[in-house]
Design a protein around this motif. Sequence first.
Motif, PDB file in Angstrom:
ATOM      1  N   PHE A 282       0.877  -1.228   0.110  1.00  0.00           N
ATOM      2  CA  PHE A 282       0.048  -0.176  -0.062  1.00  0.00           C
ATOM      3  C   PHE A 282       0.915   1.281   0.095  1.00  0.00           C
ATOM      4  O   PHE A 282       2.076   1.175   0.156  1.00  0.00           O
ATOM      5  N   LEU A 283       0.398   2.387  -0.285  1.00  0.00           N
ATOM      6  CA  LEU A 283       1.010   3.627  -0.377  1.00  0.00           C
ATOM      7  C   LEU A 283       0.892   4.197   1.052  1.00  0.00           C
ATOM      8  O   LEU A 283      -0.386   4.449   1.741  1.00  0.00           O
ATOM      9  N   LYS A 284       2.174   4.953   1.561  1.00  0.00           N
ATOM     10  CA  LYS A 284       1.903   5.843   2.600  1.00  0.00           C
ATOM     11  C   LYS A 284       3.025   7.037   2.692  1.00  0.00           C
ATOM     12  O   LYS A 284       3.876   6.835   1.787  1.00  0.00           O
ATOM     13  N   TYR A 285       2.829   7.795   3.491  1.00  0.00           N
ATOM     14  CA  TYR A 285       3.588   9.094   3.593  1.00  0.00           C
ATOM     15  C   TYR A 285       4.653   8.806   4.670  1.00  0.00           C
ATOM     16  O   TYR A 285       4.325   8.210   5.563  1.00  0.00           O
ATOM     17  N   ASP A 286       5.908   9.035   4.074  1.00  0.00           N
ATOM     18  CA  ASP A 286       7.001   9.009   5.223  1.00  0.00           C
ATOM     19  C   ASP A 286       7.022  10.541   6.078  1.00  0.00           C
ATOM     20  O   ASP A 286       6.083  11.232   6.010  1.00  0.00           O
ATOM     21  N   SER A 287       8.035  10.135   6.847  1.00  0.00           N
ATOM     22  CA  SER A 287       8.243  11.682   7.751  1.00  0.00           C
ATOM     23  C   SER A 287       8.391  12.902   6.961  1.00  0.00           C
ATOM     24  O   SER A 287       8.046  14.052   7.570  1.00  0.00           O
ATOM     25  N   ASP A 288       8.846  12.774   5.763  1.00  0.00           N
ATOM     26  CA  ASP A 288       8.932  14.058   5.014  1.00  0.00           C
ATOM     27  C   ASP A 288       7.896  14.026   4.072  1.00  0.00           C
ATOM     28  O   ASP A 288       8.159  14.961   3.171  1.00  0.00           O
ATOM     29  N   TYR A 289       6.975  13.591   4.217  1.00  0.00           N
ATOM     30  CA  TYR A 289       5.716  13.675   3.441  1.00  0.00           C
ATOM     31  C   TYR A 289       6.039  13.324   1.903  1.00  0.00           C
ATOM     32  O   TYR A 289       5.203  13.605   0.831  1.00  0.00           O
ATOM     33  N   ASN A 290       6.723  12.390   1.740  1.00  0.00           N
ATOM     34  CA  ASN A 290       6.832  11.459   0.281  1.00  0.00           C
ATOM     35  C   ASN A 290       6.165  10.390   0.315  1.00  0.00           C
ATOM     36  O   ASN A 290       6.376   9.351   1.285  1.00  0.00           O
ATOM     37  N   LEU A 291       5.664  10.030  -0.851  1.00  0.00           N
ATOM     38  CA  LEU A 291       4.685   8.832  -0.995  1.00  0.00           C
ATOM     39  C   LEU A 291       5.692   7.640  -1.160  1.00  0.00           C
ATOM     40  O   LEU A 291       6.596   7.771  -1.910  1.00  0.00           O
ATOM     41  N   LYS A 292       5.490   6.764  -0.291  1.00  0.00           N
ATOM     42  CA  LYS A 292       6.204   5.559  -0.594  1.00  0.00           C
ATOM     43  C   LYS A 292       5.427   4.201  -0.476  1.00  0.00           C
ATOM     44  O   LYS A 292       4.484   4.303  -0.079  1.00  0.00           O
ATOM     45  N   VAL A 293       5.957   3.046  -1.059  1.00  0.00           N
ATOM     46  CA  VAL A 293       5.277   1.851  -1.086  1.00  0.00           C
ATOM     47  C   VAL A 293       5.600   0.997   0.339  1.00  0.00           C
ATOM     48  O   VAL A 293       6.853   0.980   0.571  1.00  0.00           O
ATOM     49  N   ALA A 294       4.882   0.676   1.006  1.00  0.00           N
ATOM     50  CA  ALA A 294       4.912  -0.513   2.312  1.00  0.00           C
ATOM     51  C   ALA A 294       4.204  -1.694   2.091  1.00  0.00           C
ATOM     52  O   ALA A 294       3.359  -1.582   1.262  1.00  0.00           O
ATOM     53  N   LYS A 295       4.615  -2.405   3.012  1.00  0.00           N
ATOM     54  CA  LYS A 295       3.972  -3.514   3.081  1.00  0.00           C
ATOM     55  C   LYS A 295       3.418  -4.094   4.433  1.00  0.00           C
ATOM     56  O   LYS A 295       3.647  -3.281   5.460  1.00  0.00           O
TER      57      LYS A 295
END
Length: 396
Positions: A278-291
Amino acid sequence: MKNILLISVLILASTGNSFSQDYLGLSSGNYGGIQSVMLQPANVADSRYQFEVNLVSTSLSFHNNYVGLSRSFFTQNFFSFKGYDNFSDFKAKELRKDDYLRENVFVKANNRINFPSLLLTTGKNSGIALNIQSRTGISIENLNPLLAEQAYDEWGNASLYGQNYITDGLDINGLNWIEIGFTYGKVLLNNERHFLKAGVTAKYLGGVSSFYFNSDDLNVRADNDSMLYIQSPEIRYGHSATNISAGINSSFRPDASAFGFDMGLVYEFRGQIENFKFLKYDSDYNLKVAKRRDRNKYTFKVGVSLLDVGKFNFQSTPEARNFSINDQINLNTINTKNLKDLDAVIADHGTYTSGAKEFSVALPTAFSAQVDVHLYRGFYINGMMYKPVKAFNNNC
């Protein structure tokens, strides 16, 4: 004496190497937590739990090839021991023995008690666990089936009087110990579809008590319901200072100390890994793929583990020594409640041949393999093999 011998046979017979896997079903399940780490140390890594505390739990297993419980005890009495006048009444109504057994009888019992223990996920790729346990195992191997039947009948089976019950290779062992285990597990490979993790448990072992009784040439004969003739050129017999039923001694120090370990590997094939991204934002508000960490992602997984590697060296008590015997024993004049009483009986009827100041007892070392296949949604099919490894305790 009659009741002690009967109860010993029946409790052990209701209760093989001498130990078996505990927490069956739970230990090999997808969400076993602390219990699954005891079977497979690698399960501490990539756990579905961030944190788990086990306050107390226990597992009791017993099995044999001679006597069992009736179906009505489970379907009508629902495991209740109420409604019986005494043990003889319970035995007559609910116990069923194999009257046609021609092979030697084995009887085995295992108990494991887990005290406050915890599992902690320490990062994306690692986890730790602390486990404190008390464990007991008792086994009887190569018991003559006619001798087992006579004991079951409380020495009252007249059709078996005067027969010699040749019991070659009789082996009786018991061990009670505590262990404190620290487990560390780590993900070694996470290559989308291929996933591999490993774990190891280092253990401190405190041997509370142990005993053994074995003979390669033992002859027993019941002449009536009270007179028992026993003959053997040598019986190897010994036990630690603390009785197997007495618990740890008053100084709270075990009779023997040692170290041991478990180790294991788990491989997962994640054929549908895309379904868990799924997609989520990291601490810098960048969108990344996570499991998703809360879901099992494998199509199937295979695990192997080597368990309970370790050995105790106990100091034998001076009263427990190897002996020979060729004598008749009147069961009505003997009352044995513990091992010290048994020592006194041996001293009266046997002749000491030798005595070991120290004896070794190996843990129930075993190899295990586990397979888990995801069928559909929440349905899985699971299989587990648990096999004692004799190579680790042949010399003990």
